[in-house]
Design a protein around this motif. Structure first.
Motif, PDB file in Angstrom:
ATOM      1  N   PRO A 135      -7.025   0.630 -11.586  1.00 22.32           N
ATOM      2  CA  PRO A 135      -6.821   1.436 -10.371  1.00 22.32           C
ATOM      3  C   PRO A 135      -6.955   2.936 -10.593  1.00 22.32           C
ATOM      4  O   PRO A 135      -7.493   3.643  -9.741  1.00 22.32           O
ATOM      5  CB  PRO A 135      -5.390   1.056  -9.951  1.00 22.32           C
ATOM      6  CG  PRO A 135      -5.205  -0.324 -10.482  1.00 22.32           C
ATOM      7  CD  PRO A 135      -5.947  -0.361 -11.781  1.00 22.32           C
ATOM      8  N   GLU A 169     -20.433  -2.143  -5.200  1.00 21.73           N
ATOM      9  CA  GLU A 169     -19.190  -2.557  -5.859  1.00 21.73           C
ATOM     10  C   GLU A 169     -18.872  -1.704  -7.104  1.00 21.73           C
ATOM     11  O   GLU A 169     -18.673  -2.251  -8.198  1.00 21.73           O
ATOM     12  CB  GLU A 169     -19.270  -4.032  -6.257  1.00 21.73           C
ATOM     13  CG  GLU A 169     -19.653  -4.980  -5.141  1.00 21.73           C
ATOM     14  CD  GLU A 169     -18.575  -5.132  -4.071  1.00 21.73           C
ATOM     15  OE1 GLU A 169     -17.472  -4.580  -4.236  1.00 21.73           O
ATOM     16  OE2 GLU A 169     -18.853  -5.786  -3.058  1.00 21.73           O
ATOM     17  N   GLY A 199     -14.798   1.785 -17.817  1.00 22.05           N
ATOM     18  CA  GLY A 199     -14.684   2.949 -16.946  1.00 22.05           C
ATOM     19  C   GLY A 199     -15.700   4.020 -17.283  1.00 22.05           C
ATOM     20  O   GLY A 199     -16.301   4.633 -16.391  1.00 22.05           O
ATOM     21  N   GLN A 242     -19.113   3.029 -16.006  1.00 23.44           N
ATOM     22  CA  GLN A 242     -19.280   3.248 -14.574  1.00 23.44           C
ATOM     23  C   GLN A 242     -19.449   4.732 -14.264  1.00 23.44           C
ATOM     24  O   GLN A 242     -20.238   5.104 -13.378  1.00 23.44           O
ATOM     25  CB  GLN A 242     -18.093   2.668 -13.802  1.00 23.44           C
ATOM     26  CG  GLN A 242     -18.290   2.611 -12.301  1.00 23.44           C
ATOM     27  CD  GLN A 242     -19.447   1.728 -11.893  1.00 23.44           C
ATOM     28  OE1 GLN A 242     -20.613   2.060 -12.101  1.00 23.44           O
ATOM     29  NE2 GLN A 242     -19.146   0.576 -11.308  1.00 23.44           N
ATOM     30  N   GLU A 253     -18.477  -2.088  -0.869  1.00 18.58           N
ATOM     31  CA  GLU A 253     -17.247  -2.256  -1.657  1.00 18.58           C
ATOM     32  C   GLU A 253     -16.398  -3.379  -1.095  1.00 18.58           C
ATOM     33  O   GLU A 253     -16.260  -3.513   0.113  1.00 18.58           O
ATOM     34  CB  GLU A 253     -16.476  -0.959  -1.557  1.00 18.58           C
ATOM     35  CG  GLU A 253     -15.784  -0.334  -2.699  1.00 18.58           C
ATOM     36  CD  GLU A 253     -15.686  -1.017  -4.025  1.00 18.58           C
ATOM     37  OE1 GLU A 253     -15.280  -2.197  -4.057  1.00 18.58           O
ATOM     38  OE2 GLU A 253     -15.950  -0.382  -5.038  1.00 18.58           O
ATOM     39  N   VAL A 299     -10.615   3.762 -10.757  1.00 16.90           N
ATOM     40  CA  VAL A 299     -11.188   3.644  -9.422  1.00 16.90           C
ATOM     41  C   VAL A 299     -10.868   4.888  -8.600  1.00 16.90           C
ATOM     42  O   VAL A 299     -11.753   5.456  -7.932  1.00 16.90           O
ATOM     43  CB  VAL A 299     -10.665   2.385  -8.702  1.00 16.90           C
ATOM     44  CG1 VAL A 299     -11.127   2.372  -7.241  1.00 16.90           C
ATOM     45  CG2 VAL A 299     -11.142   1.133  -9.421  1.00 16.90           C
ATOM     46  N   LEU A 338     -13.049   7.771  -9.760  1.00 17.30           N
ATOM     47  CA  LEU A 338     -14.441   7.616  -9.335  1.00 17.30           C
ATOM     48  C   LEU A 338     -14.604   7.925  -7.848  1.00 17.30           C
ATOM     49  O   LEU A 338     -15.555   8.611  -7.447  1.00 17.30           O
ATOM     50  CB  LEU A 338     -14.929   6.206  -9.629  1.00 17.30           C
ATOM     51  CG  LEU A 338     -15.240   5.869 -11.080  1.00 17.30           C
ATOM     52  CD1 LEU A 338     -15.468   4.369 -11.233  1.00 17.30           C
ATOM     53  CD2 LEU A 338     -16.459   6.636 -11.570  1.00 17.30           C
ATOM     54  N   MET A 339     -13.694   7.434  -7.034  1.00 21.16           N
ATOM     55  CA  MET A 339     -13.788   7.665  -5.603  1.00 21.16           C
ATOM     56  C   MET A 339     -13.621   9.147  -5.279  1.00 21.16           C
ATOM     57  O   MET A 339     -14.336   9.702  -4.432  1.00 21.16           O
ATOM     58  CB  MET A 339     -12.746   6.833  -4.857  1.00 21.16           C
ATOM     59  CG  MET A 339     -12.991   5.336  -4.912  1.00 21.16           C
ATOM     60  SD  MET A 339     -14.526   4.838  -4.079  1.00 21.16           S
ATOM     61  CE  MET A 339     -14.562   3.086  -4.470  1.00 21.16           C
ATOM     62  N   SER A 361     -16.201  -0.282  -8.021  1.00 26.11           N
ATOM     63  CA  SER A 361     -14.843  -0.433  -8.552  1.00 26.11           C
ATOM     64  C   SER A 361     -14.620  -1.762  -9.261  1.00 26.11           C
ATOM     65  O   SER A 361     -13.542  -1.987  -9.833  1.00 26.11           O
ATOM     66  CB  SER A 361     -13.822  -0.294  -7.414  1.00 26.11           C
ATOM     67  OG  SER A 361     -13.836  -1.441  -6.577  1.00 26.11           O
ATOM     68  N   SER A 375      -9.827   1.513  -1.013  1.00 32.41           N
ATOM     69  CA  SER A 375     -10.459   2.637  -1.710  1.00 32.41           C
ATOM     70  C   SER A 375     -11.660   3.154  -0.938  1.00 32.41           C
ATOM     71  O   SER A 375     -11.858   4.360  -0.790  1.00 32.41           O
ATOM     72  CB  SER A 375     -10.882   2.214  -3.115  1.00 32.41           C
ATOM     73  OG  SER A 375      -9.769   1.998  -3.935  1.00 32.41           O
ATOM     74  N   LEU A 428     -12.484  -2.506 -12.673  1.00 30.65           N
ATOM     75  CA  LEU A 428     -11.924  -1.268 -13.224  1.00 30.65           C
ATOM     76  C   LEU A 428     -10.438  -1.139 -12.894  1.00 30.65           C
ATOM     77  O   LEU A 428      -9.953  -1.643 -11.884  1.00 30.65           O
ATOM     78  CB  LEU A 428     -12.673  -0.059 -12.665  1.00 30.65           C
ATOM     79  CG  LEU A 428     -14.164   0.040 -12.999  1.00 30.65           C
ATOM     80  CD1 LEU A 428     -14.738   1.323 -12.413  1.00 30.65           C
ATOM     81  CD2 LEU A 428     -14.402  -0.013 -14.503  1.00 30.65           C
ATOM     82  N   ASN A 466     -13.257  -3.450  -2.426  1.00 33.80           N
ATOM     83  CA  ASN A 466     -11.981  -2.743  -2.473  1.00 33.80           C
ATOM     84  C   ASN A 466     -11.894  -1.904  -1.196  1.00 33.80           C
ATOM     85  O   ASN A 466     -12.218  -0.718  -1.180  1.00 33.80           O
ATOM     86  CB  ASN A 466     -11.906  -1.868  -3.724  1.00 33.80           C
ATOM     87  CG  ASN A 466     -10.534  -1.254  -3.931  1.00 33.80           C
ATOM     88  OD1 ASN A 466      -9.791  -1.027  -2.973  1.00 33.80           O
ATOM     89  ND2 ASN A 466     -10.199  -0.979  -5.180  1.00 33.80           N
TER      90      ASN A 466
END
Length: 238
Positions: free
Chosen positions: A170, A163, A141, A144, A195, A173, A176-177, A165, A200, A168, A197
């Motif tokens: 949840p 990509e 994490g 990233q 992505e 993620v 980060l988002m 996420s 997200s 990583l 995901n």
């Protein structure tokens, strides 16, 4: 500061059959667009073409109306295009602080660089606590966060992420988002987010563009894509 980004009739390949076929869509200044599709859809190829690592066979990419075709990856970085590639790309032998300062190489010097690095530490408190740690000492994490921070420190006009996420937890993620959404809103930065995901990505994007076998099969508001059960089942796998 920021401008519109557009892809027009873009066809890209690596020697055989094209990977991207006549891709056309645009992003407005400050817009977050989710680039969606299964593995092999062409998402990474599109981002690499924008960054200048792959030459298109035909079509154009424009920033503020200027064709980027003749610009090297370094010149595109100077124009304000930053990329966070898949795989948490950091220099493992450098410290967190050195990685961040490296990220500003093409855009800032002196006091401006110091201010930009300080802003990243405000966004990512774990990095501030580990600024003297080498890249290989960080968790997934944290790496990233550092990869994203290294892109943000250049204060890009356009940021692409591939990509982010992947692999990583949840909670990481979600952090980060949220940081990406807040940074885009604060700086008016245009974001193209590739992505898998989907939930997200659509939670922070205003629009989504769906690729299937290198072709655009949908370009719509994020809420419309999330609610389109048939399209999700056909192209997004959920």
């Amino acid at each position: 500061m920021n401008g519109a980004l557009s892809f027009h009739d873009l066809t890209v390949g690596y020697g055989g059959e094209p990977v991207l076929h006549h891709v056309t869509f645009a992003l407005e200044p400050g817009e977050i667009v989710a680039l969606l599709g299964a593995n092999g859809a062409g998402k990474t190829t599109l981002l690499r073409t924008l960054a200048g690592f792959v030459r298109p066979r035909s079509g154009t990419i424009r920033l503020d109306g200027d064709d980027l075709a003749r610009l090297s990856p370094e010149d595109r970085a100077r124009r304000g295009i930053a990329q966070v590639p898949e795989g948490r790309s950091v220099v493992a032998e450098l410290t967190v602080d050195e990685n961040l300062r490296l990220g500003s190489l093409w855009r800032h010097r002196g006091r401006a660089r110091d201010v930009a690095v300080a802003e990243v530490y405000e966004l990512f408190e774990p990095l501030a606590r580990r600024r003297a740690s080498d890249g290989h000492q960080l968790s997934g994490g944290e790496r990233q966060m550092l990869a994203l921070g290294r892109a943000l420190v250049s204060r890009p006009r356009v940021l692409t992420l591939d990509e982010p996420s992947l692999g990583l937890a949840p909670l990481v993620v979600a952090q980060l988002m949220a940081t990406l959404r807040d940074a885009a809103a604060r700086d008016g930065m245009t974001v193209l987010l590739a992505e898998q995901n989907i939930t997200s990505a659509l939670s922070i994007a205003g629009r989504g563009v769906v690729l299937d076998l290198g072709r655009v099969v949908a370009d719509a508001a994020a809420s419309a894509l999330a609610d389109d059960t048939a399209l999700r089942h056909a192209y997004l796998g959920f």
